[in-house]
Enzyme design. Sequence first.
Site, short mmCIF file in Angstrom:
data_model
loop_
_atom_site.label_atom_id
_atom_site.label_comp_id
_atom_site.label_asym_id
_atom_site.label_seq_id
_atom_site.Cartn_x
_atom_site.Cartn_y
_atom_site.Cartn_z
N GLN A 55 0.82 -1.22 0.00
CA GLN A 55 0.00 0.00 0.00
C GLN A 55 0.85 1.27 0.00
O GLN A 55 0.67 2.16 0.82
CB GLN A 55 -0.96 -0.01 1.19
N TRP A 104 -7.09 10.30 -1.20
CA TRP A 104 -7.02 10.92 0.13
C TRP A 104 -6.63 12.39 -0.02
O TRP A 104 -5.53 12.82 0.31
CB TRP A 104 -6.00 10.17 1.01
N ASN A 142 -16.61 15.17 -1.85
CA ASN A 142 -17.37 14.90 -0.63
C ASN A 142 -16.56 15.06 0.64
O ASN A 142 -17.09 15.47 1.67
CB ASN A 142 -17.92 13.47 -0.69
N ASP A 192 -16.15 15.11 6.38
CA ASP A 192 -17.18 15.36 5.38
C ASP A 192 -17.35 16.86 5.16
O ASP A 192 -17.66 17.62 6.08
CB ASP A 192 -18.50 14.75 5.84
N ASP A 223 -16.19 11.13 -7.41
CA ASP A 223 -16.14 10.12 -6.37
C ASP A 223 -17.24 10.37 -5.33
O ASP A 223 -17.54 11.52 -4.98
CB ASP A 223 -14.77 10.17 -5.68
N HIS A 227 -22.98 10.80 -1.62
CA HIS A 227 -22.77 11.26 -0.25
C HIS A 227 -22.77 12.78 -0.15
O HIS A 227 -22.48 13.34 0.92
CB HIS A 227 -21.46 10.67 0.30
N GLU A 247 -20.20 8.66 -9.14
CA GLU A 247 -20.21 7.33 -8.52
C GLU A 247 -21.37 7.28 -7.53
O GLU A 247 -21.39 8.02 -6.54
CB GLU A 247 -18.90 7.06 -7.78
N ARG A 362 -5.39 -3.33 -7.20
CA ARG A 362 -4.64 -2.16 -7.67
C ARG A 362 -3.19 -2.51 -7.97
O ARG A 362 -2.27 -1.73 -7.74
CB ARG A 362 -4.71 -1.05 -6.62
#
Length: 537
Positions: A55, A104, A142, A192, A223, A227, A247, A362
């Site tokens: 990762q 991120w 978001n 958020d 993305d 939301h 999405e 990934r």
Amino acid sequence: MLNLQLFLFILSHLSYCALAATADQWRGRSIYQVVTDRYALPPNAPNSTCDPGQQTWCGGTWNSITANLDYIQNAGFTAVWISPVSQNWEGPRTPYGDAYTGYWVQDISQLNEHFGTSDDLKALSSALHSRGMYLMVDVVINNVMALSTKPDYSNYFLKDASQYHPYCPVDWGNRTSEMNCWLGDTKVTLPDVNTTNPTVVSAYQQWIQQFVQEYSVDGLRIDAAKHVNADFWPGFCQAAGIFCMGEVFGNDIGECAEYQGVMDSVLNYPIYDALVQAFQIPGPGNMTGLVEVMKQSQQSYRDVTVLGNFLENQDNPRWTNISVDPQSMYNAITYNFMSDGIPIVYYGQEQRLNGNNDPWNRGPLWPTGYVNSSTYQLITTLNTFRNFLVNTTDWATSNTSVLTIGPNELAIMKGSVISVLTNVGSPPQNSSIAVYTPYPQSAALLDIFTCVQYAVGSNGAVEVSYASGGQAVVLIPSVYLAGSGLCGYTKNANIKVNNKGSKGSLESSAPATARIPSLIAMALVSLVFATSSILVS
């Protein structure tokens, strides 16, 4: 002089807006999705082993995408979707690794230095456009990312805590909670953003307008669109002035259709789930369920022909991980290319990468050697055929209909094309299916994959046998293939990717003025004032 500079500035931006890609123009595209860090290494870089389980960054950049566009274009793709380009979390390694995917986000207004410079991103955009291809960029609106439920926002794009919702865990199934509470967990939080705050709305609109213009972006993949409060998106997408695909994770057709009501398109998760249920081996083989989702979709969505069709992405397992038989993938891919919507292929699907969920889905592409695999060849054939249809007929705007459905088979028709799909798998079968077509008896149909001719029998019937295994069959009257470059027909060199929509009804029937985005309208007003000032001075 200042007024003249203003005039030229507005004129240049007006010209860009007039050329901005619309849903009509995206309808005929096919998209290759790239995770920038994992697609290709820069020229002369040491070959990285890139263990996805670590990762962390493996070294892919915007320049390395640019240097390897032939691989994408040679497969027939006409657009590239790249992972988010904005500055990500800059800090200690998190419990879930580093911010190598780009999702991120910390400061959306700054670029991610891990992937290159502003000039590098502009060069990628320019290289795509010089090939007649479109650039789609993933954006995260978001939320941002932090390691605390009370982060210091001083290094973020939105620096005031009042511009975020207070921390609360998501109560799944509660729509208000899903929009206002924080995704992630308490180890890696995703604060958020309060997209009902007028200051936030204005900041986002100003940023996206400038970003799209500076990098000549043609489309946005948004993305976590569901939301965010739905009424945020029309103003945001109008400010962008380009195609927006959101999405909306989940198989609720009503929820997906709601969000297509406020933007051009959404990723077609309901069809994805239905394809898994229909074609996965081993699996339930639910062809009837797939047909039901098709019917509900045509009844519910504003426009099914611009939805994003996919089998894999960075949030779902690779198809080869969930289905052991290659023909299951080939049939499902054929559905995505030959039915309503815009086909999307996730990098590595054409090489049958087989990672499970995040982070294994990934993995790096370079260990495959970018070979001309059987899956790559199948996708190339589908792209060649679809591009031919898009640029010579009104195929893309027509709706798919069901001709025949059996326990393990499905025959659909879109325009003049009949696709016969099955989930019986690769082993030879002592079975066949009769497909009842609208074509007259003795008409000659060709399968684009094998170039085998099928003669239409009485009542328009065509018999498709599975004696050699469950291969997808895509049929069209042979006389319609002239100029396609398939099955011995010479490719018409004059047929180009049409940036203004394909022949016939791909261009909107609405007056041109009705399709001008509000951004252009504002520019026109500014242009009038600027011209007046120049004349006065």
